[in-house]
Motif scaffolding. Sequence first.
Motif, mmCIF file in Angstrom:
data_model
loop_
_atom_site.group_PDB
_atom_site.id
_atom_site.type_symbol
_atom_site.label_atom_id
_atom_site.label_comp_id
_atom_site.label_asym_id
_atom_site.label_seq_id
_atom_site.Cartn_x
_atom_site.Cartn_y
_atom_site.Cartn_z
ATOM 1 N N ALA A 73 -48.825 23.952 76.853
ATOM 2 C CA ALA A 73 -48.617 24.835 75.708
ATOM 3 C C ALA A 73 -48.248 26.201 76.252
ATOM 4 N N TYR A 74 -47.335 26.863 75.575
ATOM 5 C CA TYR A 74 -46.885 28.168 76.047
ATOM 6 C C TYR A 74 -46.298 28.907 74.852
ATOM 7 N N PRO A 75 -46.514 30.225 74.762
ATOM 8 C CA PRO A 75 -46.013 30.964 73.602
ATOM 9 C C PRO A 75 -44.498 30.773 73.410
ATOM 10 N N ASN A 76 -44.107 30.586 72.181
ATOM 11 C CA ASN A 76 -42.744 30.208 71.870
ATOM 12 C C ASN A 76 -42.346 30.866 70.556
ATOM 13 N N TRP A 77 -41.096 31.257 70.436
ATOM 14 C CA TRP A 77 -40.653 31.886 69.192
ATOM 15 C C TRP A 77 -39.828 30.953 68.321
ATOM 16 N N MET A 78 -39.445 29.795 68.838
ATOM 17 C CA MET A 78 -38.500 28.957 68.093
ATOM 18 C C MET A 78 -39.203 28.167 66.991
ATOM 19 N N ARG A 79 -38.506 27.996 65.876
ATOM 20 C CA ARG A 79 -39.043 27.258 64.737
ATOM 21 C C ARG A 79 -39.431 25.844 65.177
ATOM 22 N N PRO A 80 -40.606 25.375 64.742
ATOM 23 C CA PRO A 80 -41.021 24.026 65.150
ATOM 24 C C PRO A 80 -40.058 22.954 64.633
ATOM 25 N N VAL A 81 -40.082 21.836 65.294
ATOM 26 C CA VAL A 81 -39.232 20.710 64.911
ATOM 27 C C VAL A 81 -39.648 20.206 63.531
ATOM 28 N N SER A 82 -38.665 19.925 62.692
ATOM 29 C CA SER A 82 -38.988 19.461 61.340
ATOM 30 C C SER A 82 -39.542 18.043 61.402
ATOM 31 N N PRO A 83 -40.384 17.690 60.437
ATOM 32 C CA PRO A 83 -40.971 16.334 60.466
ATOM 33 C C PRO A 83 -39.898 15.243 60.484
ATOM 34 N N VAL A 84 -38.826 15.445 59.763
ATOM 35 C CA VAL A 84 -37.835 14.367 59.679
ATOM 36 C C VAL A 84 -37.080 14.226 61.014
ATOM 37 N N LEU A 85 -36.806 15.338 61.670
ATOM 38 C CA LEU A 85 -36.181 15.262 63.003
ATOM 39 C C LEU A 85 -37.158 14.630 63.992
ATOM 40 N N ALA A 86 -38.423 15.033 63.887
ATOM 41 C CA ALA A 86 -39.438 14.488 64.801
ATOM 42 C C ALA A 86 -39.570 12.977 64.622
ATOM 43 N N ARG A 87 -39.472 12.521 63.395
ATOM 44 C CA ARG A 87 -39.602 11.075 63.137
ATOM 45 C C ARG A 87 -38.459 10.320 63.821
ATOM 46 N N ASP A 88 -37.241 10.846 63.687
ATOM 47 C CA ASP A 88 -36.102 10.190 64.334
ATOM 48 C C ASP A 88 -36.188 10.274 65.854
ATOM 49 N N LEU A 89 -36.668 11.424 66.339
ATOM 50 C CA LEU A 89 -36.832 11.571 67.784
ATOM 51 C C LEU A 89 -37.810 10.524 68.304
ATOM 52 N N HIS A 90 -38.884 10.376 67.557
ATOM 53 C CA HIS A 90 -39.889 9.385 67.948
ATOM 54 C C HIS A 90 -39.249 8.000 68.017
ATOM 55 N N ALA A 91 -38.397 7.710 67.040
ATOM 56 C CA ALA A 91 -37.721 6.405 67.022
ATOM 57 C C ALA A 91 -36.862 6.233 68.275
ATOM 58 N N MET A 92 -36.181 7.329 68.701
ATOM 59 C CA MET A 92 -35.312 7.212 69.878
ATOM 60 C C MET A 92 -36.096 7.226 71.182
ATOM 61 N N TRP A 93 -37.138 8.020 71.214
ATOM 62 C CA TRP A 93 -37.822 8.274 72.490
ATOM 63 C C TRP A 93 -38.882 7.227 72.841
#
Lengths: 396, 480
Positions: free
Chosen positions: A172-192
Amino acid sequence: MPMVYSGRRRFLQQALGGAAALHLMPATAQDRAASDGAQAPRLLVVLLRGGMDGLHAVPPVGDTDYARLRPSIRIERPLRLDGRFGLHPALAGLHALWEAGQLQIVHTTGFPYAGRSHFEGQDIMQTGLATPYSSPSGWVGRAMEAAGLVEGVALSIPMPIIVRGSPAAGTAYPNWMRPVSPVLARDLHAMWQADPAFSSYSERLLAEAMQRMGPQRNLRGDEFREQRSPAALARLAAQRMSEPDGPRVGLIDVDSGFDTHANQGADSGTHATRLADLDGIVQAWREGMGAHWARSVLVTVTEFGRTAAENGTGGTDHGVGSCCFVAGGMVTSARVFSAWQGLDKAQLFEGRDLPAAIDVRAVYARVVERVFALSPAEIQSRVLTHTRHAALADLM
Amino acid sequence: MAFGLEPGTTAPADPVAWAKAQLTSVPPIAILDPEGRPRTDLPEGTRLLGSGPELMQAYQTAFDVEDDVFARGKTLSPAAYNRLREERLAIPYWRMEHWKEVQARASTAVHGSAPVFERLWHFWANHFMVAPGNQRNDVLVGPYQRMLREHMTGSYRDLLWHAVTHPGMLVYLDNNRNTGPNSRAARSRWTRDSINENLGRELLELFTLSPKAGYTQQDVEATTLILTGWTVRRPDRWYQPGGPLGTHFDYDRHEPGGQTVLGKTYRALFRPSSKLEDLVTDLALHPHTAQHLARKLCVAFIDDDPPLQAVQAVQQAFVDGEGHLPTVHAALLQAGHDHLHGTRKLSSPEAWFLQLHRVTGAVLPQSPPLPSAPAGHKTFHVLADLGQALPRCPQPNGWPILSRDWLSREMLDRRARWAQLMSPPTLRRLRESGLSLKDLIDRQLAPDGADHRVVSAALDSQDPARALALMWLAPEFLWS
């Protein structure tokens, strides 16, 4: 700072269903993990890369050779420890712990390695094995695995080798970028999930996205820089580790700066600034752990010490032995442990370096034993092979 | 071995021949616009300096400015001092200097004509790491790294020589003060400087033999003595006008006599500086160096655990060609091609970032870190957010070359966040250029593969931004 991570593990279990989350933990370790919780001890490991100079951090003020070997870099106003040793003035926070009986120092210590290479040394200090590049896992990771821990966190972007070897280890490390959206995360999970290199991360990322962890507000440059300072990382570590079911292990990686070949300085200067970073980590973590401090311990890890004598450019070259700090509420007396033989040339390793007379892995083994409630035999065989030393009998 | 195909171009029929054609000449480097032309909208102070006397002038100016800021700071309020420091040190030296170099590196990789050469340059600049943060060396870093390009078409011996003796390296690893204890300067007490092992050790460990060769502390110490006197001249107050600037062999600081490294004694017969020349030649051609470099190249470009045959082929090319780099590079390209199956590399954060731009025509962050410039992302900040803070490599061994060192929750999460951020503006640009996202996806991902199915489903559900982000994050795209 928003409490972005609070209750992440609980959520992980909900998001993936209890069964899926339990796969993260080997069945045999579940009983031990049951003791995990609000009362369980916490460990913060601080990596000091570049080779911390043990004779600078903990100068042997009682040794007559010390000033002779270090005419321009000897510590002028050390903080008082026990008559034989002093503490660098940049380490005021550690000194306060000494006064409170919560700091132990092991001197003339190090890994059984005399190659004086940073990169071999930094591999060895993390794997705990005497042969460089011979293990993909680190001793902290293996301890977490043996103890059945469900969460540990490295406050860094990469995953340092020292915590590898346990699926519970995260970063974990401080970050400014918007978190990944649930729908993108779901597809990522499917690919990864089909790729073994990514699958262990995709579950976590999905769980975090489902939790909709809030974005950091847009930070100004200075604020963002400050958030990533060693002390701020220690505060972040404490914030998470002091939660009732927060990670039991934290890691802060001070990834450069101790390698002072030239113009090392003395009471102030380059090495002093790095020691002040370490002191900032200690103080911030102590404050942040609050009531948990009584069940907390911090240890430092560095790849080697530096030459006993200063070199020709007001610095020190790569050496062998250094010192190690063990601090926290779990430490109950102020002591310096050492196998001190003096700084006479005949006593130095190869006539130039403070020897690593005490295997520092024995220090870490003792810490692991106390924090993770593992047996010494189990530690020897599964976590950290080490050589015991009589001087360490009363450590912690 | 490159950064992917640009939109609107076709894949070369013979990729190995296409790549090999980039090995024998040095392409220019500059801050390029998306059309591949040097940008004309740059603010002052963004010219890329060469390595000659002007570099030493700039290095001296860096000292003068810093001294001046400190001196004035004594009479200023903290707020006024901070403003002065920001304006005269932080902006020009700690930000703009590195922004322009990283911008040149990134835009030349994405929009330049020889991406394979650029990949290899990134490798060598990483192998011979020089990073800012020692002896006010900010201005030396970029010119040093670009100098390495000029020697990538010759022998490893020459590349090694120029790397080790460039002011960038001499300063970064403290050799500019490394002085022989029996040198004239030490004996006459003109200086209090003496031995500094920093460069001597890394010359053996990182640049040539590697510790596997089994050299000893005595070898390190003898190498260090041979390096004594190799220093840097800048126009400071001791400088005599008209004298040489830059790398300087100062015999008065050199340890006289012979020194023995790996059993061979190096002596100065006529020219004392020839000791280092001879040592560098021997180290560059040492069998352990060939072995170390062949393996490192294969690990960096082919697989964390590269096939033995691949390593042997590159090593043989190194030995046969006496370290002729185009020959070594060609062997590496061939070995990579021959062992495509069963091997893979995860792109570093930088390589992934560049690839992401190259294949979609996404515009690199343009805006310089100046208060007067339009707001916007900065390339070097984004790279830091992704886990590779060019040019601030923490240690002299360079950024990791193992795929597994680029894997962590944070690393992957950050790539996903950046892809999510970059996707909408890139999509707009694709539309403006009349390019089809579907065609792009079909080019990047195998049409019958699992990744393609997930990405296509996102496209079919009318969410092209998600489809594009997913394409960048597909295992097929992340691995090469």
